[in-house]
Every structure is written in structure tokens, then in C-alpha cells.
Design an enzyme around this catalytic site. Sequence first.
Site, PDB file in Angstrom:
ATOM      1  N   CYS A  76      -5.270   0.460   3.592  1.00 39.97           N
ATOM      2  CA  CYS A  76      -5.314  -0.860   4.098  1.00 39.97           C
ATOM      3  C   CYS A  76      -6.795  -1.499   3.725  1.00 39.97           C
ATOM      4  O   CYS A  76      -6.917  -2.519   3.536  1.00 39.97           O
ATOM      5  CB  CYS A  76      -5.020  -1.005   5.381  1.00 39.97           C
ATOM      6  SG  CYS A  76      -6.144  -0.180   6.618  1.00 39.97           S
ATOM      7  N   HIS A 110      -6.369  -1.232  11.700  1.00 42.79           N
ATOM      8  CA  HIS A 110      -5.708  -1.733  10.193  1.00 42.79           C
ATOM      9  C   HIS A 110      -6.721  -3.069   9.706  1.00 42.79           C
ATOM     10  O   HIS A 110      -7.158  -3.846  10.496  1.00 42.79           O
ATOM     11  CB  HIS A 110      -4.298  -2.198  10.591  1.00 42.79           C
ATOM     12  CG  HIS A 110      -3.257  -2.695   9.391  1.00 42.79           C
ATOM     13  ND1 HIS A 110      -3.211  -1.870   8.357  1.00 42.79           N
ATOM     14  CD2 HIS A 110      -2.677  -3.648   9.125  1.00 42.79           C
ATOM     15  CE1 HIS A 110      -2.420  -2.621   7.509  1.00 42.79           C
ATOM     16  NE2 HIS A 110      -2.169  -3.504   7.911  1.00 42.79           N
ATOM     17  N   ASN A 125      -0.895  -9.272   4.847  1.00 38.65           N
ATOM     18  CA  ASN A 125      -0.636  -7.835   5.080  1.00 38.65           C
ATOM     19  C   ASN A 125      -0.447  -7.262   3.607  1.00 38.65           C
ATOM     20  O   ASN A 125      -0.406  -7.960   2.650  1.00 38.65           O
ATOM     21  CB  ASN A 125       0.426  -7.608   6.118  1.00 38.65           C
ATOM     22  CG  ASN A 125       0.020  -6.205   6.633  1.00 38.65           C
ATOM     23  OD1 ASN A 125      -0.834  -5.450   6.242  1.00 38.65           O
ATOM     24  ND2 ASN A 125       0.825  -5.928   7.609  1.00 38.65           N
ATOM     25  N   GLN A 153       0.812  -1.240  -0.129  1.00 39.06           N
ATOM     26  CA  GLN A 153      -0.031   0.075  -0.120  1.00 39.06           C
ATOM     27  C   GLN A 153       0.709   1.284   0.097  1.00 39.06           C
ATOM     28  O   GLN A 153       0.338   2.438  -0.348  1.00 39.06           O
ATOM     29  CB  GLN A 153      -0.998  -0.043   1.197  1.00 39.06           C
ATOM     30  CG  GLN A 153      -0.398   0.230   2.617  1.00 39.06           C
ATOM     31  CD  GLN A 153      -1.158  -0.041   3.675  1.00 39.06           C
ATOM     32  OE1 GLN A 153      -1.664  -1.231   4.071  1.00 39.06           O
ATOM     33  NE2 GLN A 153      -1.497   0.958   4.234  1.00 39.06           N
TER      34      GLN A 153
END
Length: 335
Positions: free
Chosen positions: A141, A276, A298, A135
Amino acid sequence: MGSLQGLALLVSLLVCGLSAWSAPAGVAAETPLEAFEGWMRRNGKSYKNVTERLYRLGVFRKNLKYVEEFLHGRPRSYTIGLNSFADLTNAEFRAIYSRPMENRTRATAFRHAGVTPPSSVDWRQKGAVNAVKNQGQCGSCWSFSAVASIEGINQITTGNLLSLSEQELIDCDYSNSGCDGGFVDYAFQFVVSNGGITTEANYPYYGLQYNCDYTALSSNAVSILGYEDVPRCDEQSLMKAVAIQPVSVAIEASGSDFQLYTGGIYNGPCGTNLDHAVNIVGYGTDDSTGTDYWIVRNSWGATWGDQGYILMAKDVSDPQGTCGIALQPSYPIMN
Ligand SMILES: *[C@@H]1O[C@H](CO)[C@@H](O)[C@H](O)[C@H]1NC(C)=O
Ligand SMILES: *[C@@H]1O[C@H](CO)[C@@H](O)[C@H](O)[C@H]1NC(C)=O
């Protein structure tokens, strides 16, 4: 060495070029400066000027000390190290990546309630997960999490693993806030309302918020019918959902150990102030310790964590789950 001498040495090294310098004979251990230089090379880092470089060296040394203390501390189920965020203070890391999310309940249908989940699942092995994305320095996110869940259910339903556009959501989904944060469920709703989402290739990632590209926006590649939330504080239900498809979850990811995580099963320290969004793409059990974990993908690139992933302790005593992972899970539906 006094700090002024150290500064003078570093500046002269910077001026003369570091490749000519080597450690004095008999000094085996790497100096913090050598460690920093090696880390910069491995991570492709460069700084605008000497001031910035000296500042980053200082931050790196503090993180180096933190990692050394961790390694000499009590045994843990996870490791930390000098990963791609080793030149950021925790406050800087939070400012870039942490976006407070509300702790919200939404009662929806839960179509996976009757599932009998297998003892382990890994959607990566079944071809439903793209390579880890990055990102960058944008608090997007929520778009990465929503897109990964849609990519997953699309592959499971159609057999095609497409890469879809986070940038479309950042630029065009006004119910969310682009690089300033957002909610996965709002993103799912946007994709429902828009009749779909386009591909990454058609609407590539820039890591900034721009004006919506309406031509790309109207070129849908995948559509979803809707989305559902997993019952909160219920890791059994979460396991059922993950057995069927990758699931979007919100966690608290702003702690120093999370920042510097490099492997193993993470079980805190962390709270449940959700900040997140990520994806659970599987779960399993560590053979040697019997510890259950979630496989969490992630969006901080492959140089963070365990090649972009983190294992997080599953079925913990706190019903909110590790770092609040069981508070806000949701998934898109295609049929
Ligand atoms: C060095 O770079 C930093 C960060 O970009 C900037 O804030 C600072 O003004 C620069 N300093 C000099 C002396 O150019
Ligand atoms: C979030 O909500 C759950 C219950 O739904 C509650 O137990 C928990 O304390 C809340 N967490 C925070 C940080 O407010």
C-alpha cells in the site's frame, strides 16, 4: 437441512455443474449458495478444489450474515456489502492487507499553510488521478500511496497524467520492505535520491518482490525535489494541502466494516493504529446531511468500496481524524 446433507448436495452440485440447478418453484429468496455462485461469477473467483470452495462458502455465509445484521441494525452513514473481500475472514483480510506502521512525528516545513481552501475539491475531475489500481495480495500500500501522490503533483505541475511504477519501489527501495510494508515518506526519499521514478509501463506491477531491475530503475520519467508532512492532528491544515494536491495518508483499515465497505461516509468503527496507506484526492460535503467527507482513493481494485474509493468523515471531534487519517499526511514537492 443437516450440514452433512448440505455438504453432499453441494458436492453433487459441484460435480454435476451448477448451471443445471435452479431453485425449487415457490422459493423466491436466493439461497446462500446461489448468492455465493453469483458473487463468484461477478468477481471472477475460482477455487483450487472442493475443500477450498466449501471453506470459502462457509466464510461467505458468515459475511452474508454479518451484512444482513448490519442492514437490520441502527441506521449508518455508510453501507457494507458482499464486495470482492466477502470470501475472506477478517483475520485473513488483516494478514494480507494490514501492515502496522509507527505513529511518528516528523517536523517539516508546511508550504500550504497560507492556502484558503475552497469548500470542495475533487482532483479526479481535474485529471490528476489515475484509474484505481490493485495491489493484490502484497502489503505494498505504501508504494501505491506514494506513487499516486507523485502522479498527482506531476499532472498538476506539467499537465501530463502519467502512470508510475509501484514495482520499482517494491523491488529497489531497500529502506522499505516490499510486500511486507513500508512508509510513504521513505518512498518519497527514495525517489528524491534516485533522481526520479519510472513509468508503470516500463516497470510493471507483479505484486511480488523481485530483484531490482536496474535498467528500468535508471530510466526516470518524473522526479521530485522533496516532500513535506502536514502538521498532524490538524484537519484544517490537511484541507489546505488537499486543496493544492493529492495527499498520502495512513489510516487504520483493518476492521470488518472497512473490509466490506460499499459506499457512503465511513465514520468508524476503527481505531488509530495505523496499518494502511491511501490517498486523499478531494473533499466535500454531503448535501442532504451536511456531513463533511474526505474522498479517499484505495489500492484494492475497483470492486472494493465505492468503485475503489471510500468517503471518510472529515472534521470529526477526534483531532486524529477518522481512523487516524490526520496523523501521518505527507505530499511530494516538484518545485
Ligand atoms: C485444496 O486447496 C487448498 C488450498 O490451496 C490446499 O491447502 C489443500 O491441500 C487442497 N486439498 C486437496 C484435497 O487437494
Ligand atoms: C498517535 O500519536 C498521537 C499524538 O501525536 C496520539 O494522540 C495518539 O494517541 C497516538 N496513537 C496511537 C495509536 O498510539
